[in-house]
Design a protein around this motif. Structure first.
Motif, PDB file in Angstrom:
ATOM      1  N   ARG A  46       0.570  -1.018  -0.155  1.00 60.66           N
ATOM      2  CA  ARG A  46      -0.321   0.262   0.460  1.00 60.66           C
ATOM      3  C   ARG A  46       0.677   1.408  -0.121  1.00 60.66           C
ATOM      4  NH1 ARG A  46      -2.749  -3.390   3.199  1.00 60.66           N
ATOM      5  NH2 ARG A  46      -1.926  -2.329   5.697  1.00 60.66           N
ATOM      6  N   GLY A  47       2.025   1.281   0.848  1.00 62.34           N
ATOM      7  CA  GLY A  47       2.934   2.082   0.747  1.00 62.34           C
ATOM      8  C   GLY A  47       3.544   2.610  -0.512  1.00 62.34           C
ATOM      9  N   LEU A  48       3.351   1.606  -1.096  1.00 58.89           N
ATOM     10  CA  LEU A  48       4.500   1.647  -2.735  1.00 58.89           C
ATOM     11  C   LEU A  48       3.478   2.416  -3.619  1.00 58.89           C
ATOM     12  CD1 LEU A  48       7.043  -1.573  -3.084  1.00 58.89           C
ATOM     13  CD2 LEU A  48       7.787   1.224  -2.494  1.00 58.89           C
ATOM     14  N   MET A  49       1.796   1.948  -3.256  1.00 60.41           N
ATOM     15  CA  MET A  49       0.953   1.830  -4.496  1.00 60.41           C
ATOM     16  C   MET A  49       0.827   3.725  -4.157  1.00 60.41           C
ATOM     17  SD  MET A  49      -1.937  -1.011  -4.184  1.00 60.41           S
ATOM     18  CE  MET A  49      -1.151  -1.905  -5.641  1.00 60.41           C
ATOM     19  N   GLN A  50       0.748   3.945  -2.689  1.00 54.25           N
ATOM     20  CA  GLN A  50       0.885   5.417  -2.525  1.00 54.25           C
ATOM     21  C   GLN A  50       1.955   6.667  -3.840  1.00 54.25           C
ATOM     22  OE1 GLN A  50      -0.351   6.424   1.157  1.00 54.25           O
ATOM     23  NE2 GLN A  50       1.031   8.799   1.034  1.00 54.25           N
ATOM     24  N   ASP A  51       3.078   6.219  -3.211  1.00 55.76           N
ATOM     25  CA  ASP A  51       4.577   6.541  -3.565  1.00 55.76           C
ATOM     26  C   ASP A  51       3.908   6.414  -5.290  1.00 55.76           C
ATOM     27  OD1 ASP A  51       5.207   6.916  -1.175  1.00 55.76           O
ATOM     28  OD2 ASP A  51       6.142   5.657  -1.192  1.00 55.76           O
ATOM     29  N   ALA A  52       3.223   5.624  -5.630  1.00 57.87           N
ATOM     30  CA  ALA A  52       3.200   5.566  -7.288  1.00 57.87           C
ATOM     31  C   ALA A  52       2.634   6.083  -7.473  1.00 57.87           C
ATOM     32  CB  ALA A  52       2.497   3.862  -7.720  1.00 57.87           C
ATOM     33  N   PHE A  53       1.842   6.216  -7.037  1.00 59.74           N
ATOM     34  CA  PHE A  53       0.127   7.586  -7.510  1.00 59.74           C
ATOM     35  C   PHE A  53       0.682   8.546  -7.538  1.00 59.74           C
ATOM     36  CE2 PHE A  53      -3.804  10.075  -7.328  1.00 59.74           C
ATOM     37  CZ  PHE A  53      -4.362   9.672  -8.685  1.00 59.74           C
ATOM     38  N   VAL A  54       0.997   9.659  -5.888  1.00 60.41           N
ATOM     39  CA  VAL A  54       1.594  10.851  -6.506  1.00 60.41           C
ATOM     40  C   VAL A  54       2.288  11.570  -6.217  1.00 60.41           C
ATOM     41  CG1 VAL A  54       0.232  10.699  -3.969  1.00 60.41           C
ATOM     42  CG2 VAL A  54       2.730  10.139  -3.659  1.00 60.41           C
ATOM     43  N   LEU A 218      -8.109  18.201   2.037  1.00 56.32           N
ATOM     44  CA  LEU A 218      -8.958  18.609   2.177  1.00 56.32           C
ATOM     45  C   LEU A 218     -10.471  17.953   3.464  1.00 56.32           C
ATOM     46  CD1 LEU A 218     -10.994  19.589  -0.698  1.00 56.32           C
ATOM     47  CD2 LEU A 218     -10.145  21.306   0.707  1.00 56.32           C
ATOM     48  N   GLY A 219      -9.477  17.452   4.544  1.00 60.79           N
ATOM     49  CA  GLY A 219      -9.867  16.219   5.306  1.00 60.79           C
ATOM     50  C   GLY A 219     -10.150  14.696   5.102  1.00 60.79           C
ATOM     51  N   VAL A 220      -9.384  14.553   3.856  1.00 56.57           N
ATOM     52  CA  VAL A 220      -9.533  12.757   3.525  1.00 56.57           C
ATOM     53  C   VAL A 220      -7.861  12.406   3.743  1.00 56.57           C
ATOM     54  CG1 VAL A 220      -9.726  11.779   1.410  1.00 56.57           C
ATOM     55  CG2 VAL A 220     -10.913  14.026   1.743  1.00 56.57           C
ATOM     56  N   PRO A 221      -7.645  11.660   4.185  1.00 56.86           N
ATOM     57  CA  PRO A 221      -6.404  11.259   4.646  1.00 56.86           C
ATOM     58  C   PRO A 221      -5.335  11.105   3.083  1.00 56.86           C
ATOM     59  CG  PRO A 221      -7.713   9.672   6.082  1.00 56.86           C
ATOM     60  CD  PRO A 221      -8.523  10.189   4.541  1.00 56.86           C
ATOM     61  N   VAL A 222      -4.429  11.386   2.578  1.00 49.92           N
ATOM     62  CA  VAL A 222      -3.546  10.921   1.652  1.00 49.92           C
ATOM     63  C   VAL A 222      -3.207   9.743   1.287  1.00 49.92           C
ATOM     64  CG1 VAL A 222      -1.259  11.400   0.066  1.00 49.92           C
ATOM     65  CG2 VAL A 222      -2.141  13.143   2.010  1.00 49.92           C
ATOM     66  N   ALA A 223      -3.436   8.477   2.143  1.00 47.38           N
ATOM     67  CA  ALA A 223      -3.599   6.856   1.538  1.00 47.38           C
ATOM     68  C   ALA A 223      -5.049   6.887   0.947  1.00 47.38           C
ATOM     69  CB  ALA A 223      -3.426   6.362   2.781  1.00 47.38           C
ATOM     70  N   TRP A 224      -6.045   7.238   1.645  1.00 45.83           N
ATOM     71  CA  TRP A 224      -7.224   7.193   0.558  1.00 45.83           C
ATOM     72  C   TRP A 224      -7.025   7.405  -0.457  1.00 45.83           C
ATOM     73  CZ3 TRP A 224     -11.811   7.501   5.261  1.00 45.83           C
ATOM     74  CH2 TRP A 224     -10.966   6.523   5.944  1.00 45.83           C
ATOM     75  N   ILE A 225      -6.918   8.862  -0.833  1.00 45.66           N
ATOM     76  CA  ILE A 225      -7.085   9.588  -1.746  1.00 45.66           C
ATOM     77  C   ILE A 225      -5.991   8.890  -2.594  1.00 45.66           C
ATOM     78  CG2 ILE A 225      -6.197  11.465  -3.342  1.00 45.66           C
ATOM     79  CD1 ILE A 225      -6.287  12.961  -1.218  1.00 45.66           C
ATOM     80  N   GLY A 229      -6.811   6.840  -5.813  1.00 45.22           N
ATOM     81  CA  GLY A 229      -6.303   6.377  -8.028  1.00 45.22           C
ATOM     82  C   GLY A 229      -6.488   5.286  -8.885  1.00 45.22           C
ATOM     83  N   ILE A 230      -5.473   4.867  -7.028  1.00 45.15           N
ATOM     84  CA  ILE A 230      -4.399   3.837  -7.994  1.00 45.15           C
ATOM     85  C   ILE A 230      -5.633   2.767  -8.205  1.00 45.15           C
ATOM     86  CG2 ILE A 230      -3.481   1.678  -7.624  1.00 45.15           C
ATOM     87  CD1 ILE A 230      -1.552   3.425  -8.338  1.00 45.15           C
ATOM     88  N   PHE A 231      -6.718   2.377  -7.957  1.00 45.45           N
ATOM     89  CA  PHE A 231      -7.213   0.577  -7.691  1.00 45.45           C
ATOM     90  C   PHE A 231      -8.860   1.450  -9.119  1.00 45.45           C
ATOM     91  CE2 PHE A 231      -5.693  -0.686  -4.380  1.00 45.45           C
ATOM     92  CZ  PHE A 231      -5.244  -2.408  -4.305  1.00 45.45           C
ATOM     93  N   THR A 232      -9.226   3.306  -8.613  1.00 44.04           N
ATOM     94  CA  THR A 232     -10.150   2.952 -10.350  1.00 44.04           C
ATOM     95  C   THR A 232      -8.936   3.244 -11.396  1.00 44.04           C
ATOM     96  OG1 THR A 232     -11.191   4.933  -8.758  1.00 44.04           O
ATOM     97  CG2 THR A 232     -11.126   5.320 -10.978  1.00 44.04           C
ATOM     98  N   GLY A 233      -8.241   3.104 -11.800  1.00 41.44           N
ATOM     99  CA  GLY A 233      -7.100   3.235 -12.657  1.00 41.44           C
ATOM    100  C   GLY A 233      -6.332   1.689 -13.207  1.00 41.44           C
ATOM    101  N   LEU A 234      -6.599   1.005 -11.936  1.00 40.21           N
ATOM    102  CA  LEU A 234      -6.366  -0.624 -12.516  1.00 40.21           C
ATOM    103  C   LEU A 234      -7.663  -1.543 -13.155  1.00 40.21           C
ATOM    104  CD1 LEU A 234      -4.399  -2.182  -9.210  1.00 40.21           C
ATOM    105  CD2 LEU A 234      -3.958  -1.214 -11.652  1.00 40.21           C
ATOM    106  N   ALA A 235      -8.942  -0.646 -12.144  1.00 41.20           N
ATOM    107  CA  ALA A 235     -10.534  -0.922 -13.183  1.00 41.20           C
ATOM    108  C   ALA A 235     -10.529  -0.668 -14.359  1.00 41.20           C
ATOM    109  CB  ALA A 235     -11.205  -0.086 -12.629  1.00 41.20           C
ATOM    110  N   ILE A 236      -9.723   0.743 -14.511  1.00 43.04           N
ATOM    111  CA  ILE A 236      -9.827   1.431 -16.689  1.00 43.04           C
ATOM    112  C   ILE A 236      -8.974   0.556 -16.941  1.00 43.04           C
ATOM    113  CG2 ILE A 236      -9.415   3.560 -17.245  1.00 43.04           C
ATOM    114  CD1 ILE A 236     -10.317   5.627 -15.340  1.00 43.04           C
ATOM    115  N   TRP A 237      -7.790   0.060 -16.406  1.00 43.13           N
ATOM    116  CA  TRP A 237      -6.978  -0.462 -17.277  1.00 43.13           C
ATOM    117  C   TRP A 237      -7.717  -1.746 -18.145  1.00 43.13           C
ATOM    118  CZ3 TRP A 237      -3.433  -4.767 -15.925  1.00 43.13           C
ATOM    119  CH2 TRP A 237      -2.748  -5.131 -16.404  1.00 43.13           C
TER     120      TRP A 237
END
Length: 379
Positions: A46-54, A218-225, A229-237
């Motif tokens: 999860r940490g690597l996925m977060q880094d890859a996205f941001v 805006l009150g939303v944790p960065v990890a959640w964002i 994003g990563i899993f929305t992208g994976l679903a699109i792909w």
């Protein structure tokens, strides 16, 4: 841009999320299982996925949205404009190739297939392009990108002019026409969902570059964002009909979502492969590659022969992590053609093969020049 849409298929049903592509869906399932795994494995994933996205995906999304938005706003036939440029054909082609991504190189290849530009222009654009790996480099090592991309641009111009001067063979096919990519059609909810995650992700990534750490937006944790994003992208792909490039007839947001998702999959794989190797296999990749340092530029150039941007993103990731020297990265960057090689093979197969061969020569010259005379440069 009309050359890219000689055959424009009917738009697909933009509302349905599938059908999913089985192999892609299998890979997405594996990545999801790793992210949901308990303990250190899941936390590391999860940490690597977060880094890859941001660090990468958000910047790719912003760049593509800007590029395709301007293209849509100021649409004109670049191929025809290049055909009228004469001696400036090669520099313009190299500039299009040097822009991050593969869209500019595809424009030049299509213009060559339709008889508007010279073969030297094709060699120039394929030599200058780093493909989607340029996005990763810009996001993680902008100092290197500021050196490498202009170097590729200059090498592309010189190589293209030499080709036009000394190569007289016409590799152009007769009656070339092909469908570059299926047309998706209307803007989809998934495209907007990806954009909604990419915008705050870009803010987080920009803050990191400035040395500021944001825990939430805006009150939303960065990890959640990031994970959204990563899993929305994976679903699109996983459900995408696109193999590499998107159709120019589609809208900028749709093209951004499709192509960023495609790039992000390879970035995530590259991040996981490197850290998993170090954490669980106990291999010191940097020491391993140092033991074969003299052949690394040759290996980098050879990987450049592989069509697509996935292998090239892996090479860039190895460089960013300090496993390979700048000379090997330069060899790969100059040699590789990215996703542009797919439409190049479809539109002008002989030209694609010969252009790849010709681009390997300056790749080896530059790389071994760096290896011999500046071995520590940008390492």
């Amino acid at each position: 841009m009309s050359d890219l849409t000689q055959t424009i298929p009917a738009p697909l049903d933009a509302a349905r999320p599938g059908p999913f592509r089985p192999r892609r869906l299998l890979l997405v399932s594996v990545l999801a299982a790793l992210a949901l795994a308990p303990g250190d494995l899941g936390a590391l994933t999860r940490g690597l996925m977060q880094d890859a996205f941001v660090q990468v995906s958000a910047f790719v999304a912003a760049t593509l949205l800007m590029f395709y938005g301007l293209e849509k706003l100021f649409r004109f036939d670049m191929g025809t404009a290049m055909g009228r440029a004469r001696i400036m054909q090669v520099p313009i082609a190299a500039l299009l190739g040097a822009t991050p991504g593969c869209g500019g190189a595809v424009v030049v290849v299509a213009a060559y297939a339709s008889g508007k530009v010279s073969f030297g222009a094709v060699v120039a654009t394929l030599t200058a392009t780093m493909g989607d790996a340029a996005f990763l480099l810009i996001a993680t090592r902008p100092d290197t990108a500021l050196i490498l991309l202009p170097t590729q641009f200059a090498v592309g111009i010189l190589t293209g002019w030499l080709i036009d001067r000394f190569v007289t063979v016409d590799y152009r096919p007769n009656g070339a026409s092909c469908e570059i990519a299926p047309r998706i059609g209307a803007l989809r909810a998934r495209d907007l969902a990806y954009l909604a995650a990419a915008l705050p992700g870009l803010a987080v990534g920009a803050a990191q570059i400035g040395g500021v750490t944001l825990d939430d937006v805006l009150g939303v944790p960065v990890a959640w964002i990031a994970l959204a994003g990563i899993f929305t992208g994976l679903a699109i792909w996983a459900a995408s009909p696109v193999s590499a490039m998107t159709n120019p007839a589609d809208g900028p947001v749709t093209r951004m979502a499709e192509e960023t998702s495609f790039i992000s999959v390879w970035v995530v794989i590259a991040y996981l492969a490197y850290d998993f190797t170090a954490a669980y296999a106990g291999l010191d990749l940097k020491a391993l590659f140092q033991s074969i340092a003299p052949v690394l530029p040759l290996i980098g150039a050879a990987i450049g022969f592989i069509p697509g941007c996935g292998p090239q993103v892996l090479v860039a990731t190895l460089y960013v992590n300090g496993a390979i020297p700048f000379s090997a990265l330069a060899a790969n960057a100059i040699s590789n053609d990215g996703d542009a090689l797919f439409p190049a093979i479809a539109l002008a197969p002989r030209a694609a093969i010969m252009a790849t061969v010709f681009s390997t020569i300056p790749a080896l010259i530059v790389a071994y020049g760096l290896y011999l005379f500046a071995p520590g440069f940008l390492n």
